[in-house]
Design a protein around this motif. Sequence first.
Motif: not given
Length: 246
Positions: A151, A161, A186, A218, A229
Motif C-alpha cells: 500500500s 493505486e 489500477s 493500493v 483499502s
Amino acid sequence: MDFRKIEGFENLEMCYISNFSRGFISRNKNLLERLTWTPLTQFILEKSVYGTPIFKLGDGGNKILVLSGIHGNELPPQIANVKLLNEFINNDLNHTLYFIPFASPKSTMYNERTFNSMDLNRSSHINNSLSNLIIKAIVEEGIDFVGDFHSTSYNSNPGFESIFSSKSPSPESFLIANYISQDVGSDMISFDYAGSSYKGAVEDVCNLKKIPAITGEVLCPFGNVVGGSVEKSLSQMKSFLSYFGI
C-alpha cells in the motif's frame, strides 16, 4: 524446501523462510482489529511468532506466489492476503499457490516500514537479507510467477493505486500488469528494464531472474487501514490469480 502438511487444514503445507524475523502480529491493533478471526487466521498468527511462514496449496500447473508485508506498516495487503488464503483453503486448484501474508512479522508487530532498519524492497539483491531469503525460496521452490502487494500513502511513492511492471527481461510482467490494470482499474507503471529506476525491489529482482513479477499498490495511510483499502488489495490479488485462470 521442507514443506510439511498441516493437521486440521486439508491440502495446506507450510515451512519457514526465516526464523529471525519472528513477531507477535497480534500486538498490531490496527491490523488485528480488521482480521476476520478463523482457526486458519489464528494458526497463521501463531506460526508468525516463530519466523516468516510460507504456505502452499495445491499441486500442479504453474507455481504462483502471493506476497505481502515487505513493508510492515502497509497493512491492507497483509489483511487481504490472510483473507485470500482463508477463501482458497478448501478450493480445488488447477495451479499451485504459495502465500506469504507476513514477510516480516517483526516489522508488522511494530507497525514499521523497515526490518532492523533495512528497507526490504531495496535489499532483496543483498545476500541473506530477509527479502533475499524470500528470493532464494522462490528460486529453490521453482516458483513461476510472483505478485508482491503493497500500500502507498498520499505524498509518497507512488502515492496512488497502481501496478508496477517491466517489459524486459521478463515481458510477461508487463502483460500481467496490463491485465490487472484493465480488470480492476489500477494505473500502470511500467519500466523498459527491471531495476532501472532503483535496485533491490522483490519484483525487479524476480524479473531480472526471468521470473515474471508485478507489484500492486493500493492507497492507504501508512500504519492504518481505511475503508475499501483491504477490498481493493484483495481485488488486485484475485485479478493477478485470474490471469492464470484461477
